[in-house]
Structures are given as structure tokens and as C-alpha cells.
Design a protein around this motif. Sequence first.
Motif: not given
Length: 402
Positions: A226-239
Motif C-alpha cells: 500500500v505504501g509503495v502504491m501511494m508513493l507511486w500515485i504521488s507522482g514521484a519519479k519513476g527511477r
Amino acid sequence: MSIPASGRRNNVRTLKNKVDKSFGPYFAKGSVDLVFLSLVLVLFTFGIIMMYSASYAFSEANKGGANVLLYSQLQRGLIGFVCMAVLSKVDYKFLNGRPALLVFFGTVGLLVLTLVLNINATDSQTKRWISIGPLQLQPSEFAKFALIIVLAYMINIMQEPLMSKTKKHIRLQRGRDRLTRAEENVFSFGTNCFRACMLLSAVICLFCGLVFLESHYSCTILLFSVGVMMLWISGAKGRYFALLSAFVIIAVTVVLLKPEILEGFGFASSRIQSFINKDTASADSRYQTLNGLYAIGSGGFLGVGLGNSMQKQLYIPEPQNDFIFPVICEELGFVGAAAVLVLFAALIARGCHIALKCKNYFGALLVMGIMIQVGIQVIFNIFVVTDIFPNTGISLPFFSYG
């Protein structure tokens, strides 16, 4: 002496204005999404029916009556609906501030207290609970929702640095007026994407680490996902996600090649090793999984009929819990299993629709976080019972007992 009607109306209006002024910020003024509510009610009703069908043989053999678990589930469902009705009247923006910090510190405190109280416990189940007389709490369950609130609160404040290539001043999004001094001190570190990701990752690792120490490994996996997915939807860089993916792939590969490194993790070690070595694992170590697969294979297209499952007759251990989906497959067949997946897909799609229509960024993150949690639990549960993942003990929302 009676008060004229106009005077009474003025008094009522004055009282209402005072209440609105005092409590107005905490009350929700929007309407209920009837589509979402209907899907919840359908899933709950469907879940109660299937939970009773899956549990009555176990309940009669172990609880002293076929309806014991049904009544318990109905009581918990009633409490859940009362809580839902009350919380639906609370403005979610109230959480976007000090309450989010209180949720964070309160949950971390409960997790630490659980570790301290159970420091000498040897049973992995006992390590997860706080017992206060007849009351029992499992703080790791609170941690699921607490992590979503805290991450939504932090991402809302650090939105611009997360989505920018350069340093940005922390600025509040809609729904907040200003930062407190404590918030300014904390978030002054997250002035670019890397630093903001570091702050968010630290919170995720703190929650996961404390729950892991309680030997609740399935919840640890869920919190991390859940944490990683929320970090992803936050718009953080793909790298950053590429690095994280590489780390996860390396860790999984090491476990697959050298399963003996899991020896210190108790029952989790035996479950993973029996999953890796399916051909040589003992029948006892894969008893639950194999009987679940027999149930799924026995259902066919239309199933054997509601209530007619054979595998729930004490072949699948506690079929009302994590392995309720195989009973659904056996009794209702492919059609019933597909209906369950369609209902969950519709619920998550509607939740995402609500999030996209939300005018407040914090609210959108909150809804997306909850939908991510539900979706991940459904996927993990179905992957476990179909032997794609090791047996992790993740329940199926709305269906599993408790």
C-alpha cells in the motif's frame, strides 16, 4: 407566557448558527454516493451468506453451534455500519492536520506497546494482540488505515517537491490554511523529490518494521505494498520505483535460491519453503492449500450448489477465514467466483471515480489509498488460494470471518 412562533424560529436559527460555527468544520456537507454504498451493501450481504455457508460445519464442530460464527459476524457488521454512518457525517478534511499526526503517534505507540507487553511471548499470534481484560486489540489492523491517513497527509503537503525536478518550497494544497511550526520543521527536509520520497519511505519502513517484529508478516507485506502504491500515485519519479523493483526482485531471487535463510522466521519459513519445494514438501505442510485447490477444481462452471461444498466439511481448516474463496468456487462455480471479482472491480472503479472527482487532493489520496488496500488484499488472497503465492494469511474483504 408563550413565545410567538416567529420568536421560536429565530431561537432555533440562532442555536443552529452557534452549532454550525462551533462544529461546522467537522461535519460533512456532501451527499452519499449511492452506487458505492450499494456495492458495499451487496458485497456485505453476499459475504455474510457465503461466510455462513462456509462456516457452519466448523462452527458446529468447534464452537458448540452451527450459527455461532454467523451471529458474531452479524454483530461486527452492525458495529461496522454504525461506525460508517457516524463517520460519513464527519468531514474528512478534519484529518488533514494535527489529527493525522495524532493518528501517526497513537498507532506507533500502540505497536510499540504491543511489542513491550508481549516481549516474552513465543506464539506468533500472541505477539500481535493487546489484551485489556475482556477487550482484545490488534494494532496492526489499525496500522493499515493509519498508514493511508498519514501518507495522504504528507503527500498532500509535499506534492510540488514530489512532482518537480528542482527544489520547491513546501506549500499547502487546498483544504489547509497554514502549517504549524512542528510541520514546518518536519517538512522543511522534503524540498525535492528525493528527500520527499525519503520521508515517506521512512514512515512506511517504521510501520512495516514494527508490524514485522510482531510476526504479522502478511500485514507487513500489505502495508509495504500500500505504501509503495501511494508513493507511486504521488507522482514521484519513476527511477525510484525502478530501484525499489530491483531491490524486491533481488530479495525474492535470493529467497528462492536459498530458502534456508528463512529458518529464523517460524511458520512463515515452513510455508514459503513448502511453496518453493512443492514436489518434495510433505502433505501436511500443504494440506490447506491442496484442499483449497480441490474445492476450486470441483466447482466447475456452475458449482455444486450453495451449501453443498464437501471441502468445507473440516477438510479445509477454518474455511470461513482466508480460504473462503475456494468454497465460493466449489459451491457457485466459475460464475460465482467471477461475480465476486466483478463486484470488487466495480467497487474499486467507483472508488477511483470518486477520488478523481474529489476537489481536495488530500481527500483524493485518502480514497485512492483505501481502494488500493482493498484491491491488494483481494489480489493477494486469490493468489494465495490458487497457489500462485505462498500461504500468507491475508483475508478476503467482506467475506472472511472477523
